[in-house]
Design an enzyme around this catalytic site. Structure first.
Site, PDB file in Angstrom:
ATOM      1  CG  HIS A 255      -2.033  -0.946   1.040  1.00 18.61           C
ATOM      2  ND1 HIS A 255      -2.973  -1.178   0.056  1.00 18.61           N
ATOM      3  CD2 HIS A 255      -2.307  -2.069   1.892  1.00 18.61           C
ATOM      4  CE1 HIS A 255      -3.626  -2.149   0.217  1.00 18.61           C
ATOM      5  NE2 HIS A 255      -3.391  -2.787   1.332  1.00 18.61           N
ATOM      6  CG  HIS A 320      22.443  30.316 -29.745  1.00 21.80           C
ATOM      7  ND1 HIS A 320      22.580  29.341 -28.728  1.00 21.80           N
ATOM      8  CD2 HIS A 320      22.734  31.566 -28.821  1.00 21.80           C
ATOM      9  CE1 HIS A 320      23.110  29.846 -27.341  1.00 21.80           C
ATOM     10  NE2 HIS A 320      23.108  30.903 -27.442  1.00 21.80           N
TER      11      HIS A 320
HETATM   12 ZN    ZN Z   1      -6.108  -6.364   0.471  1.00 18.04          ZN
END
Ligand code: ZN
Length: 414
Positions: A255, A320
């Site tokens: 998570h 340039h």
């Molecule tokens: Zn779970």
């Protein structure tokens, strides 16, 4: 664009929380196609968004104004896996009921009660690779036409050293392959979890338990644990607040890494909508050789990302420099500012208006930009007054910052 979905009628689920062990009840109500998924408890509304996550140890916890809801990931996974974009989830109790430890009891009923809205939603369609990693774990996303997840788990365990799965998520594959996978725990960690006040409601009825030489209870798939990882990842991805299109690879993630990934997508990633050159030309008056944005690849309320391909044919390389082609730093600053102007006028309307620099601060150049480079231009709105707009900007090549600064623009009527 994708369709928005809600549910046909209020649907109730009742049971016991996996971690609190206390009874709880939720009711999923239909909602109009604007607000997204919202939890409601004790009169407080908590949008299902990563900004409201306060804990990620073994489950995902949302919190706002002292109101707290535990273990939101399985119901969110069911909603997200089925493409439900809008619903109000009334919660009575401290935790979402565990049901059988999977998302199947939720998903089966929700699937039978899907309702399509006329409103559409821009999915977060990944435009540039992005990811988070650390400690041998990672979650990363790359462009792909469908939501596809490749997940791997890895343990120092004799029965379960590793598992791998890859599949494209549609409502049908979700319901069949992912929703039935239950949460799992190793025999030796059950006591430790209970000691930390977690898994108080866990049992062989709502979890797959893994012993040293096999599953303790009957698995629903030989690789049920890694399928549950996909289930959890989808539940956490729901906290992005938009459907997702792209390929995600998750290795040994949980998570907290999922949430770090979602935050990075939201705060640094490029997920559309795309604004092509024809429309860019309608939004700002710049033209060759001074139009320095090829395409916008992300726009939301506070950020925009644009692309400029640097080719050897750029006008400025003629002088340039004739023998050493390098993009002038001030033009990189100009390119960043053009992304800001395009995003501003697209959002707030630009009829009869132009943007001019009122100030540039803290500008740094860190690397040369040469033919063949792809400039990725990021702007973030810091303040918007009635005429002055302040933003933070940076330009990257290959994920490396080449220039950055704070830019103030004045919006003038012409
Ligand atoms: Zn779970």
């Amino acid at each position: 664009m994708k369709s928005r979905f809600t549910v046909l009628k209020p649907i109730q689920f009742e049971g016991t929380g996996l971690h609190t062990g206390k009874p709880s009840r939720i009711t999923v109500h239909p909602a109009s196609g604007y607000g997204g998924i919202i939890f409601r408890k004790d009169g407080v509304e908590i949008p299902a968004r990563y900004e409201f996550v306060t804990e990620t140890s073994r489950r995902t916890v949302l919190e706002r104004d002292g109101v707290r809801i535990e273990t939101v990931e399985h119901i969110l996974s069911a909603l997200y896996g089925l493409g439900i974009t809008d619903a109000i989830i009334e919660v009575e109790g401290d935790e979402i009921p565990a049901m059988d430890g999977s998302a199947l009891p939720f998903a089966q009923v929700l699937y039978e009660n899907l309702m399509e809205w006329e409103e559409k939603v821009h999915p977060y369609k990944i435009m540039l690779p992005i990811g988070v990693e650390g400690d041998g774990r990672k979650v990363e996303a790359t462009p792909h036409p469908q939501l596809t997840i490749a997940a791997a788990i890895r343990y120092d365990h004799p029965f379960l050293p590793s598992q791998f799965i890859e599949l494209t998520i549609t409502p049908d594959t979700y319901l069949r392959e992912i929703a039935p996978a239950r949460t799992y725990a190793f025999v030796e960690e059950v006591e430790e979890l209970k000691g930390r006040g977690l898994a108080a409601g866990g049992s062989l009825e709502n979890a797959l338990v893994i012993g040293r030489d096999g599953y303790v209870n009957e698995p629903r798939f030989p690789d049920e644990p890694v399928r549950h990882k996909v289930l959890d990842l989808l539940g956490d991805l729901a906290l992005l607040g938009r459907p997702f299109v792209g390929r995600i690879t998750a290795v040994a993630a949980g998570h907290s890494l999922h949430l770090e990934f979602v935050k990075k997508l939201a705060e640094e990633g490029a997920g559309g909508p795309v604004v092509e050159l024809d429309e860019i030309k309608k939004l700002i008056p710049h033209r060759y050789p001074f139009l320095l944005v090829d395409r916008i690849i992300h726009m939301d309320d506070s950020r925009a990302v644009g692309i400029k391909q640097i080719t050897a044919n750029e006008e400025f390389f003629q002088g340039h420099f004739p023998h050493y082609a390098v993009m002038p730093g001030v033009l990189i600053v100009e390119a960043i500012a053009q992304v800001g102007a395009i995003a501003f006028f697209k959002k707030f309307g630009g009829e009869g208006k132009m943007a001019f620099f009122a100030g540039i601060d803290e500008v740094r150049f860190k690397r040369q930009v040469k033919p063949g480079d792809t400039l990725i231009l990021h702007i973030k709105l810091l303040r918007k007054g009635s005429r002055l707009v302040k933003m933070e900007g940076k330009a990257l090549v290959n994920d490396e910052t080449v220039a950055s600064g704070i830019f103030t623009a004045i919006i003038a009527d012409i």
